[in-house]
Design a protein around this motif. Structure first.
Motif, PDB file in Angstrom:
ATOM      1  N   GLN A  19       0.652  -0.971  -0.131  1.00  0.00           N
ATOM      2  CA  GLN A  19      -0.195  -0.027   0.064  1.00  0.00           C
ATOM      3  C   GLN A  19       0.921   1.280   0.044  1.00  0.00           C
ATOM      4  OE1 GLN A  19      -3.002  -0.088   3.143  1.00  0.00           O
ATOM      5  NE2 GLN A  19      -3.517   2.130   2.961  1.00  0.00           N
ATOM      6  N   GLY A  20       0.564   2.096  -0.794  1.00  0.00           N
ATOM      7  CA  GLY A  20       1.398   3.498  -1.205  1.00  0.00           C
ATOM      8  C   GLY A  20       2.435   3.371  -1.974  1.00  0.00           C
ATOM      9  N   ASP A  21       2.797   2.133  -2.474  1.00  0.00           N
ATOM     10  CA  ASP A  21       3.935   1.855  -3.332  1.00  0.00           C
ATOM     11  C   ASP A  21       3.498   2.680  -4.760  1.00  0.00           C
ATOM     12  OD1 ASP A  21       5.678   0.511  -1.972  1.00  0.00           O
ATOM     13  OD2 ASP A  21       5.220  -1.230  -2.986  1.00  0.00           O
ATOM     14  N   VAL A  63      -7.017   4.143 -12.255  1.00  0.00           N
ATOM     15  CA  VAL A  63      -7.392   5.281 -12.415  1.00  0.00           C
ATOM     16  C   VAL A  63      -7.490   6.240 -11.200  1.00  0.00           C
ATOM     17  CG1 VAL A  63      -9.280   4.999 -13.836  1.00  0.00           C
ATOM     18  CG2 VAL A  63      -9.891   4.544 -11.683  1.00  0.00           C
ATOM     19  N   GLY A  64      -6.257   6.067 -10.233  1.00  0.00           N
ATOM     20  CA  GLY A  64      -6.021   6.466  -9.032  1.00  0.00           C
ATOM     21  C   GLY A  64      -5.003   7.754  -9.094  1.00  0.00           C
ATOM     22  N   ASP A  65      -4.348   7.903  -7.937  1.00  0.00           N
ATOM     23  CA  ASP A  65      -3.118   8.731  -8.010  1.00  0.00           C
ATOM     24  C   ASP A  65      -1.791   8.369  -8.308  1.00  0.00           C
ATOM     25  OD1 ASP A  65      -2.541   7.424  -5.811  1.00  0.00           O
ATOM     26  OD2 ASP A  65      -2.801   9.060  -4.142  1.00  0.00           O
ATOM     27  N   GLY A  66      -1.852   7.142  -8.940  1.00  0.00           N
ATOM     28  CA  GLY A  66      -0.573   6.503  -9.022  1.00  0.00           C
ATOM     29  C   GLY A  66      -0.071   5.722  -8.157  1.00  0.00           C
ATOM     30  N   SER A  67      -0.522   5.415  -7.189  1.00  0.00           N
ATOM     31  CA  SER A  67      -0.157   4.726  -6.015  1.00  0.00           C
ATOM     32  C   SER A  67      -1.059   3.336  -5.833  1.00  0.00           C
ATOM     33  CB  SER A  67       0.177   5.574  -4.726  1.00  0.00           C
ATOM     34  OG  SER A  67      -0.902   5.874  -4.233  1.00  0.00           O
ATOM     35  N   HIS A  68      -0.700   2.548  -5.035  1.00  0.00           N
ATOM     36  CA  HIS A  68      -1.483   1.266  -4.787  1.00  0.00           C
ATOM     37  C   HIS A  68      -2.227   1.622  -3.598  1.00  0.00           C
ATOM     38  CE1 HIS A  68      -0.069  -1.461  -7.830  1.00  0.00           C
ATOM     39  NE2 HIS A  68       1.216  -1.432  -7.641  1.00  0.00           N
ATOM     40  N   GLY A  69      -3.404   1.246  -3.302  1.00  0.00           N
ATOM     41  CA  GLY A  69      -4.584   1.456  -2.391  1.00  0.00           C
ATOM     42  C   GLY A  69      -4.494   0.370  -1.408  1.00  0.00           C
ATOM     43  N   ASN A  70      -3.801  -0.787  -1.644  1.00  0.00           N
ATOM     44  CA  ASN A  70      -3.754  -1.697  -0.766  1.00  0.00           C
ATOM     45  C   ASN A  70      -2.604  -2.538  -0.960  1.00  0.00           C
ATOM     46  OD1 ASN A  70      -4.082  -3.593  -3.134  1.00  0.00           O
ATOM     47  ND2 ASN A  70      -6.461  -3.028  -3.076  1.00  0.00           N
TER      48      ASN A  70
END
Length: 204
Positions: A19-21, A63-70
């Motif tokens: 998450q966060g990568d 389609v997010g901010d370019g980082s993993h959400g989990n």
């Protein structure tokens, strides 16, 4: 194998990503089981979903901010194809078929969560727990001479509780209940599924 696509293996317990990568790849699961987990602002870890071979994930991160959400963690030894996310996004803009395929996958993910919610409402908690144990035993377990099956659970009981929409305390009670009914035997995280004889038909 298409240009830019690689195949990789992970050992049981390893993270495919955290998450966060930065989101660099989408993963096409070829073999094994993966669990998606998320940590909230209070530091609580929640198990979100169990992924099986054939899953393409995490499409929502495209389609997010370019980082993993989990975080994606291997519950078993895992093999997956890595698809470069930026190349896939570029292909979506120039090739309608690629965009359609990704949209179909995203819609499928939504339907999966919808079906999961329906099953959680339709099954009682004991059935949910037993179904999850049976699924993990089928993938990771060992067949026994008496027809039963033994598995060392690859997830903690707290994660099991999250996956079935319950709490660790309820799971503990359900394990005792299922054990009392003779359906399972539990020793720590090792579970034996007891083979049940088919019910005999009543004499006509």
């Amino acid at each position: 194998m298409p240009h830019g696509v690689a195949e990789r293996a992970w050992r049981k317990g390893e993270a495919l990503y955290h998450q966060g990568d930065d989101r660099k790849y989408l993963y096409s699961l070829r073999g094994g089981l993966v669990i998606l987990e998320r940590v909230d602002g209070a530091g609580t870890l929640t198990a979100l979903r169990l992924l099986r071979p054939g899953a393409l994930f995490p499409c929502a991160d495209l389609v997010g901010d370019g980082s993993h959400g989990n975080t994606a963690r291997a519950l078993t030894d895992v093999a997956a194809c890595l698809l470069p996310a930026d190349a896939l996004k570029a292909a979506m803009r120039t090739h309608a078929a690629v965009g359609d395929a990704v949209l179909t996958t995203l819609c499928g993910e939504g339907r999966t969560y919808e079906d999961m919610a329906f099953r959680l409402r339709a099954m009682d908690m004991g059935e949910r727990l037993l179904a999850l144990i049976e699924e993990l035993a089928a993938e990771e377990g060992t067949a026994l001479p008496d027809g039963g099956r033994r598995v060392r659970m690859p997830v903690s009981w707290r994660e099991v509780a999250a996956l079935i929409g319950s709490s660790p305390e309820v799971v503990s009670r359900l394990l005792r209940k299922l054990g009392g009914e003779g359906r399972i035997r539990v020793d720590g995280r090792e579970v034996t599924l007891v083979r049940r004889e088919p019910a005999r038909q009543a004499a006509g």
